[in-house]
Design a protein around this motif. Structure first.
Motif, PDB file in Angstrom:
ATOM      1  N   SER A 128       2.135  13.231   5.984  1.00 40.35           N
ATOM      2  CA  SER A 128       2.826  12.392   4.992  1.00 40.35           C
ATOM      3  C   SER A 128       3.735  11.377   5.674  1.00 40.35           C
ATOM      4  CB  SER A 128       3.645  13.255   4.034  1.00 40.35           C
ATOM      5  OG  SER A 128       2.781  14.009   3.221  1.00 40.35           O
ATOM      6  N   GLY A 129       4.437  11.816   6.705  1.00 39.15           N
ATOM      7  CA  GLY A 129       5.302  10.894   7.443  1.00 39.15           C
ATOM      8  C   GLY A 129       4.496   9.814   8.143  1.00 39.15           C
TER       9      GLY A 129
ATOM     10  N   VAL B  81       0.869  -1.171   0.000  1.00 39.90           N
ATOM     11  CA  VAL B  81       0.000   0.000   0.000  1.00 39.90           C
ATOM     12  C   VAL B  81       0.908   1.223   0.000  1.00 39.90           C
ATOM     13  CG1 VAL B  81      -0.218   0.130   2.523  1.00 39.90           C
ATOM     14  CG2 VAL B  81      -2.034   1.043   1.085  1.00 39.90           C
ATOM     15  N   SER B  82       0.492   2.265  -0.671  1.00 38.87           N
ATOM     16  CA  SER B  82       1.310   3.470  -0.723  1.00 38.87           C
ATOM     17  C   SER B  82       0.870   4.462   0.352  1.00 38.87           C
ATOM     18  CB  SER B  82       1.202   4.130  -2.102  1.00 38.87           C
ATOM     19  OG  SER B  82      -0.060   4.742  -2.260  1.00 38.87           O
ATOM     20  N   SER B  83       1.742   5.377   0.617  1.00 40.40           N
ATOM     21  CA  SER B  83       1.433   6.461   1.552  1.00 40.40           C
ATOM     22  C   SER B  83       0.217   7.249   1.051  1.00 40.40           C
ATOM     23  CB  SER B  83       2.655   7.368   1.672  1.00 40.40           C
ATOM     24  OG  SER B  83       2.373   8.513   2.409  1.00 40.40           O
ATOM     25  N   ASP B  84       0.145   7.459  -0.256  1.00 39.01           N
ATOM     26  CA  ASP B  84      -0.989   8.191  -0.835  1.00 39.01           C
ATOM     27  C   ASP B  84      -2.294   7.419  -0.668  1.00 39.01           C
ATOM     28  OD1 ASP B  84       0.565  10.369  -1.580  1.00 39.01           O
ATOM     29  OD2 ASP B  84       0.919   9.611  -3.609  1.00 39.01           O
ATOM     30  N   ASP B  85      -2.234   6.079  -0.813  1.00 41.73           N
ATOM     31  CA  ASP B  85      -3.425   5.253  -0.594  1.00 41.73           C
ATOM     32  C   ASP B  85      -3.928   5.424   0.847  1.00 41.73           C
ATOM     33  OD1 ASP B  85      -3.390   4.197  -3.175  1.00 41.73           O
ATOM     34  OD2 ASP B  85      -2.252   2.413  -2.571  1.00 41.73           O
ATOM     35  N   ILE B  86      -2.998   5.422   1.787  1.00 44.47           N
ATOM     36  CA  ILE B  86      -3.346   5.590   3.204  1.00 44.47           C
ATOM     37  C   ILE B  86      -4.003   6.957   3.405  1.00 44.47           C
ATOM     38  CG2 ILE B  86      -2.420   5.833   5.538  1.00 44.47           C
ATOM     39  CD1 ILE B  86      -2.119   2.966   4.751  1.00 44.47           C
ATOM     40  N   LYS B  87      -3.379   8.002   2.845  1.00 47.35           N
ATOM     41  CA  LYS B  87      -3.912   9.360   3.009  1.00 47.35           C
ATOM     42  C   LYS B  87      -5.308   9.501   2.413  1.00 47.35           C
ATOM     43  CE  LYS B  87      -0.132  11.632   1.622  1.00 47.35           C
ATOM     44  NZ  LYS B  87       0.777  12.748   1.302  1.00 47.35           N
ATOM     45  N   SER B  88      -5.558   8.831   1.297  1.00 48.73           N
ATOM     46  CA  SER B  88      -6.867   8.973   0.658  1.00 48.73           C
ATOM     47  C   SER B  88      -7.944   8.124   1.331  1.00 48.73           C
ATOM     48  CB  SER B  88      -6.773   8.633  -0.829  1.00 48.73           C
ATOM     49  OG  SER B  88      -6.523   7.262  -1.013  1.00 48.73           O
ATOM     50  N   SER B  89      -7.545   7.146   2.138  1.00 46.69           N
ATOM     51  CA  SER B  89      -8.544   6.252   2.734  1.00 46.69           C
ATOM     52  C   SER B  89      -8.880   6.585   4.187  1.00 46.69           C
ATOM     53  CB  SER B  89      -8.087   4.801   2.634  1.00 46.69           C
ATOM     54  OG  SER B  89      -6.945   4.585   3.422  1.00 46.69           O
ATOM     55  N   LEU B  90      -8.080   7.409   4.840  1.00 51.68           N
ATOM     56  CA  LEU B  90      -8.331   7.756   6.243  1.00 51.68           C
ATOM     57  C   LEU B  90      -8.584   9.255   6.382  1.00 51.68           C
ATOM     58  CD1 LEU B  90      -5.566   5.704   8.111  1.00 51.68           C
ATOM     59  CD2 LEU B  90      -8.004   5.188   7.980  1.00 51.68           C
ATOM     60  N   PRO B  91      -9.423   9.626   7.327  1.00 53.37           N
ATOM     61  CA  PRO B  91      -9.648  11.063   7.573  1.00 53.37           C
ATOM     62  C   PRO B  91      -8.346  11.766   7.992  1.00 53.37           C
ATOM     63  CG  PRO B  91     -11.318   9.732   8.684  1.00 53.37           C
ATOM     64  CD  PRO B  91     -10.275   8.790   8.181  1.00 53.37           C
ATOM     65  N   THR B  92      -8.184  12.984   7.532  1.00 51.64           N
ATOM     66  CA  THR B  92      -6.976  13.753   7.848  1.00 51.64           C
ATOM     67  C   THR B  92      -6.763  13.876   9.350  1.00 51.64           C
ATOM     68  OG1 THR B  92      -7.220  14.990   5.791  1.00 51.64           O
ATOM     69  CG2 THR B  92      -5.814  15.969   7.473  1.00 51.64           C
TER      70      THR B  92
ATOM     71  N   VAL C  77       4.642   5.756   7.549  1.00 53.02           N
ATOM     72  CA  VAL C  77       4.874   4.762   8.612  1.00 53.02           C
ATOM     73  C   VAL C  77       3.778   3.695   8.571  1.00 53.02           C
ATOM     74  CG1 VAL C  77       4.920   4.413  11.123  1.00 53.02           C
ATOM     75  CG2 VAL C  77       6.234   6.280  10.090  1.00 53.02           C
ATOM     76  N   LEU C  78       2.523   4.133   8.409  1.00 51.65           N
ATOM     77  CA  LEU C  78       1.423   3.159   8.325  1.00 51.65           C
ATOM     78  C   LEU C  78       1.599   2.239   7.124  1.00 51.65           C
ATOM     79  CD1 LEU C  78      -1.780   5.198   9.253  1.00 51.65           C
ATOM     80  CD2 LEU C  78      -0.603   3.479  10.631  1.00 51.65           C
ATOM     81  N   ALA C  79       1.969   2.798   5.981  1.00 51.39           N
ATOM     82  CA  ALA C  79       2.159   1.981   4.777  1.00 51.39           C
ATOM     83  C   ALA C  79       3.249   0.947   4.986  1.00 51.39           C
ATOM     84  CB  ALA C  79       2.492   2.879   3.587  1.00 51.39           C
ATOM     85  N   GLN C  80       4.228   1.280   5.802  1.00 46.97           N
ATOM     86  CA  GLN C  80       5.341   0.379   6.057  1.00 46.97           C
ATOM     87  C   GLN C  80       4.995  -0.671   7.117  1.00 46.97           C
ATOM     88  OE1 GLN C  80       8.757   2.284   7.798  1.00 46.97           O
ATOM     89  NE2 GLN C  80      10.133   0.681   7.083  1.00 46.97           N
ATOM     90  N   LEU C  81       4.344  -0.250   8.207  1.00 45.80           N
ATOM     91  CA  LEU C  81       4.149  -1.143   9.347  1.00 45.80           C
ATOM     92  C   LEU C  81       2.827  -1.911   9.361  1.00 45.80           C
ATOM     93  CD1 LEU C  81       5.601   0.982  12.303  1.00 45.80           C
ATOM     94  CD2 LEU C  81       6.697  -0.886  11.058  1.00 45.80           C
ATOM     95  N   LEU C  82       1.753  -1.310   8.873  1.00 49.64           N
ATOM     96  CA  LEU C  82       0.438  -1.956   8.989  1.00 49.64           C
ATOM     97  C   LEU C  82       0.319  -3.303   8.283  1.00 49.64           C
ATOM     98  CD1 LEU C  82      -2.420   0.700   8.948  1.00 49.64           C
ATOM     99  CD2 LEU C  82      -1.716  -0.806  10.803  1.00 49.64           C
ATOM    100  N   PRO C  83       0.850  -3.462   7.071  1.00 47.98           N
ATOM    101  CA  PRO C  83       0.681  -4.768   6.439  1.00 47.98           C
ATOM    102  C   PRO C  83       1.218  -5.917   7.294  1.00 47.98           C
ATOM    103  CG  PRO C  83       1.433  -3.174   4.823  1.00 47.98           C
ATOM    104  CD  PRO C  83       1.492  -2.499   6.170  1.00 47.98           C
ATOM    105  N   GLU C  84       2.407  -5.756   7.823  1.00 45.23           N
ATOM    106  CA  GLU C  84       2.981  -6.837   8.618  1.00 45.23           C
ATOM    107  C   GLU C  84       2.327  -6.941   9.989  1.00 45.23           C
ATOM    108  OE1 GLU C  84       7.207  -8.950   9.507  1.00 45.23           O
ATOM    109  OE2 GLU C  84       7.200  -7.031   8.479  1.00 45.23           O
ATOM    110  N   LEU C  85       1.976  -5.809  10.590  1.00 40.47           N
ATOM    111  CA  LEU C  85       1.315  -5.849  11.895  1.00 40.47           C
ATOM    112  C   LEU C  85      -0.014  -6.587  11.795  1.00 40.47           C
ATOM    113  CD1 LEU C  85       1.074  -5.049  14.880  1.00 40.47           C
ATOM    114  CD2 LEU C  85       0.089  -2.882  14.124  1.00 40.47           C
ATOM    115  N   LEU C  86      -0.840  -6.224  10.809  1.00 38.24           N
ATOM    116  CA  LEU C  86      -2.134  -6.904  10.664  1.00 38.24           C
ATOM    117  C   LEU C  86      -1.943  -8.358  10.282  1.00 38.24           C
ATOM    118  CD1 LEU C  86      -4.427  -4.206   9.029  1.00 38.24           C
ATOM    119  CD2 LEU C  86      -4.282  -4.913  11.412  1.00 38.24           C
ATOM    120  N   ASP C  87      -0.919  -8.659   9.502  1.00 35.96           N
ATOM    121  CA  ASP C  87      -0.620 -10.041   9.156  1.00 35.96           C
ATOM    122  C   ASP C  87      -0.268 -10.839  10.416  1.00 35.96           C
ATOM    123  OD1 ASP C  87      -0.122 -12.103   7.098  1.00 35.96           O
ATOM    124  OD2 ASP C  87       1.958 -11.932   7.778  1.00 35.96           O
ATOM    125  N   LYS C  88       0.544 -10.246  11.287  1.00 40.87           N
ATOM    126  CA  LYS C  88       0.985 -10.949  12.506  1.00 40.87           C
ATOM    127  C   LYS C  88      -0.145 -11.153  13.505  1.00 40.87           C
ATOM    128  CE  LYS C  88       5.415 -11.216  11.551  1.00 40.87           C
ATOM    129  NZ  LYS C  88       5.996 -12.473  11.134  1.00 40.87           N
TER     130      LYS C  88
END
Length: 135
Positions: free
Chosen positions: A89-90, A63-74, A94-105
């Protein structure tokens, strides 16, 4: 090194900074209402297929940072940004980097572990990992 250290190490790559980010993200997830509420927000934001890949037993879609920004309220991202000491943006990066593995775990059998469901302000990340991996 114990099992908790191994799991956290796999999530953070052994980097102390990422451990702090992971704890901040976990606290933020709980403030959002828990994992299931966050999943609903992503689904409503158009990322349902990507989220499903994180929860399934298959490989995780990126998932991209932009995908995260467009899917969650500011305001949600601003809240996380404050915890991380960065901007929106930062925080989305971080969410784009950490969430996939966190939710997977936290969904080892394809479903969110019961200890991670809902909002539980008493549950810290270490307790969650221990409850998931205890024998």
């Amino acid at each position: 090194m114990g099992l908790l250290d191994d799991v956290l190490g796999s999530l953070t790559g052994g980097q102390q900074n990422k451990l702090g980010q992971l704890q901040a993200v976990w606290n933020w997830v709980q403030e959002q209402g828990g994992v299931e509420v966050l999943i609903q927000k992503f689904q409503q934001g158009g990322l349902g297929e990507i989220i499903s890949s994180w929860l399934s037993n298959g490989s995780n879609q990126s998932v991209s940072s932009d995908d995260i920004k467009s899917s969650l309220p500011t305001q949600d991202l601003e809240s996380l940004a404050g915890k991380l000491g960065t901007d929106v943006s930062g925080a989305s990066g971080v969410l784009a980097q950490l969430l996939p593995e966190l939710l997977d775990k936290i969904s080892p059998q394809g479903e969110v572990h019961p200890e991670a469901s809902g909002s539980n302000s008493q549950l810290d990340l270490g307790s969650l990992v221990n409850s998931i991996f205890k024998s």
